[in-house]
Enzyme design. Structure first.
Site, mmCIF file in Angstrom:
data_model
loop_
_atom_site.group_PDB
_atom_site.id
_atom_site.type_symbol
_atom_site.label_atom_id
_atom_site.label_comp_id
_atom_site.label_asym_id
_atom_site.label_seq_id
_atom_site.Cartn_x
_atom_site.Cartn_y
_atom_site.Cartn_z
ATOM 1 N N SER A 94 0.821 -1.213 0.000
ATOM 2 C CA SER A 94 0.000 0.000 0.000
ATOM 3 C C SER A 94 0.853 1.260 0.000
ATOM 4 O O SER A 94 2.007 1.262 0.443
ATOM 5 C CB SER A 94 -0.911 0.008 1.234
ATOM 6 O OG SER A 94 -1.713 -1.150 1.276
HETATM 7 N N1 SAH Z 1 -0.737 -4.826 4.006
HETATM 8 C C1 SAH Z 1 -0.046 -5.141 2.769
HETATM 9 C C2 SAH Z 1 -0.864 -4.783 1.554
HETATM 10 C C3 SAH Z 1 -1.298 -6.021 0.855
HETATM 11 S S1 SAH Z 1 -2.440 -5.871 -0.458
HETATM 12 C C4 SAH Z 1 1.318 -4.515 2.749
HETATM 13 O O1 SAH Z 1 1.633 -3.731 3.648
HETATM 14 O O2 SAH Z 1 2.125 -4.857 1.872
HETATM 15 C C5 SAH Z 1 -3.735 -6.916 0.138
HETATM 16 C C6 SAH Z 1 -3.383 -8.339 0.441
HETATM 17 O O3 SAH Z 1 -4.583 -8.983 0.878
HETATM 18 C C7 SAH Z 1 -2.877 -9.171 -0.726
HETATM 19 O O4 SAH Z 1 -1.627 -9.695 -0.409
HETATM 20 C C8 SAH Z 1 -3.921 -10.285 -0.880
HETATM 21 O O5 SAH Z 1 -3.361 -11.537 -1.242
HETATM 22 C C9 SAH Z 1 -4.512 -10.341 0.507
HETATM 23 N N2 SAH Z 1 -5.855 -10.901 0.624
HETATM 24 C C10 SAH Z 1 -6.918 -10.776 -0.220
HETATM 25 N N3 SAH Z 1 -7.992 -11.413 0.284
HETATM 26 C C11 SAH Z 1 -7.606 -11.965 1.475
HETATM 27 C C12 SAH Z 1 -8.266 -12.744 2.474
HETATM 28 N N4 SAH Z 1 -9.558 -13.082 2.371
HETATM 29 N N5 SAH Z 1 -7.547 -13.126 3.559
HETATM 30 C C13 SAH Z 1 -6.251 -12.774 3.701
HETATM 31 N N6 SAH Z 1 -5.578 -12.046 2.793
HETATM 32 C C14 SAH Z 1 -6.245 -11.638 1.697
#
Ligand code: SAH
Length: 228
Positions: free
Chosen positions: A69
Site C-alpha cells: 500500500s
Molecule cells: N498490508 C499489505 C498490503 C497487501 S495488499 C502490505 O503492507 O504490503 C492486500 C493483500 O490482501 C494481498 O496480499 C492479498 O493476497 C490479501 N488478501 C486478499 N484477500 C484476502 C483474504 N480473504 N484473507 C487474507 N488475505 C487476503
C-alpha cells in the site's frame, strides 16, 4: 563508526523525507505513527528491482497480482486505530492488532513499531511465507503470520484493540466486528471493486461509530467475505 562516512541505514534519509512530505505534509500528526514509519525500512518490503522506488508516493507491485500500500494510506490507517488512546485506557497491557492481508508485511511491521503484538493473515501461501521470512530477518518477533482467510479473523488471539484490512470489501465481515475489543477500532476499505472509502469503525459497548477517512482503491478481498 563505519568507514567512508557510509550511512549505517541507507534508506533513512529517503524515509525521513517521505514522512515529512507525504505523511506530515498531509496532516498526520500522531507522533507514534510518524516515528513508526520513520523506522520501518520500506525498501526491504518491495521486490529488489523496485527498491529505488520504495519511498515513492504510491502503491507498488509485489507480485502475485498484489501490492504494497501507499505509505500515506498505511499511516492514515495506523493513526486511525488510536492505539495511544487504547493503551492509556489499558495500562500495562500490550495492544493486540489483527492485520488482514499481510502482502509484503509492511503494514504489520509498522504496527509492530507502534508497540503492538500483531497477528497478520494472508490468503496467498507464497506471499505469507515470504513475509514471514522477511519479518523474521528484520527481527520482528512480535508478528505472527498466518496463512488463511482473514475475513474470518483469527479467533485464537481475539479480542483485538485494532483490526486493519488491506483489501477492499463489499461490507464489513461480521467475524471482524465480533473479534474487536470494546473500545477497539477496525479500519477497512468499504465499497465496490473500482473504489472504496477507507472507513474506521469504533466499538464502544453496544455502539459502533463509523468515520469515513479517505477515498482509496485497494485490491479486492477474496475468500468467504470478499467479492465473488
Ligand atoms: N498490508 C499489505 C498490503 C497487501 S495488499 C502490505 O503492507 O504490503 C492486500 C493483500 O490482501 C494481498 O496480499 C492479498 O493476497 C490479501 N488478501 C486478499 N484477500 C484476502 C483474504 N480473504 N484473507 C487474507 N488475505 C487476503
Amino acid at each position: 563508526m563505519l568507514g567512508n562516512g557510509e550511512p549505517k541505514d541507507p534508506g533513512e534519509a529517503a524515509r525521513v523525507g517521505m514522512v515529512r512530505l507525504q505523511i506530515w505534509g498531509r496532516g498526520i500528526r500522531d507522533p507514534e505513527t510518524l516515528r513508526a514509519l520513520t523506522r520501518v525500512p520500506r525498501e526491504r518490503f518491495v521486490p529488489a528491482g523496485l527498491r529505488h522506488r520504495a519511498y515513492e508516493d504510491g502503491a507498488l507491485s509485489i507480485g502475485s497480482g498484489q501490492t504494497i500500500s501507499q505509505p500515506f494510506i498505511v499511516a492514515r490507517t495506523t493513526a486511525a486505530l488510536g492505539l495511544g488512546r487504547w493503551c492509556a485506557a489499558h495500562p500495562g497491557e500490550r495492544p493486540r492488532v489483527l492485520d488482514v492481508g499481510t502482502g509484503s508485511g509492511y503494514q504489520a511491521a509498522v504496527l509492530a513499531e507502534m508497540g503492538a503484538d500483531v497477528t497478520s493473515i494472508e490468503l496467498d501461501r507464497e506471499l505469507a511465507e515470504a513475509a514471514r521470512e522477511r519479518l523474521a530477518q528484520l527481527g520482528y518477533g512480535n508478528i505472527v503470520v498466518i496463512q488463511g482467510d482473514g475475513g474470518d479473523g483469527y479467533v485464537a488471539s481475539a479480542p483485538y484493540a485494532g483490526i486493519v484490512v488491506a483489501a477492499a470489501a463489499p461490507r464489513v465481515p461480521p467475524p471482524l466486528l465480533e473479534q474487536l475489543a470494546n473500545g477497539g477500532t477496525l479500519v477497512i476499505p468499504l465499497g465496490d471493486r473500482d473504489g472504496q472509502a477507507l472507513t474506521a469503525l469504533r466499538r464502544s459497548d453496544d455502539r459502533v461509530d463509523e468515520e469515513l477517512l479517505e477515498p482509496a482503491v485497494f485490491v479486492p478481498l477474496r475468500g468467504r467475505h470478499g467479492f465473488r
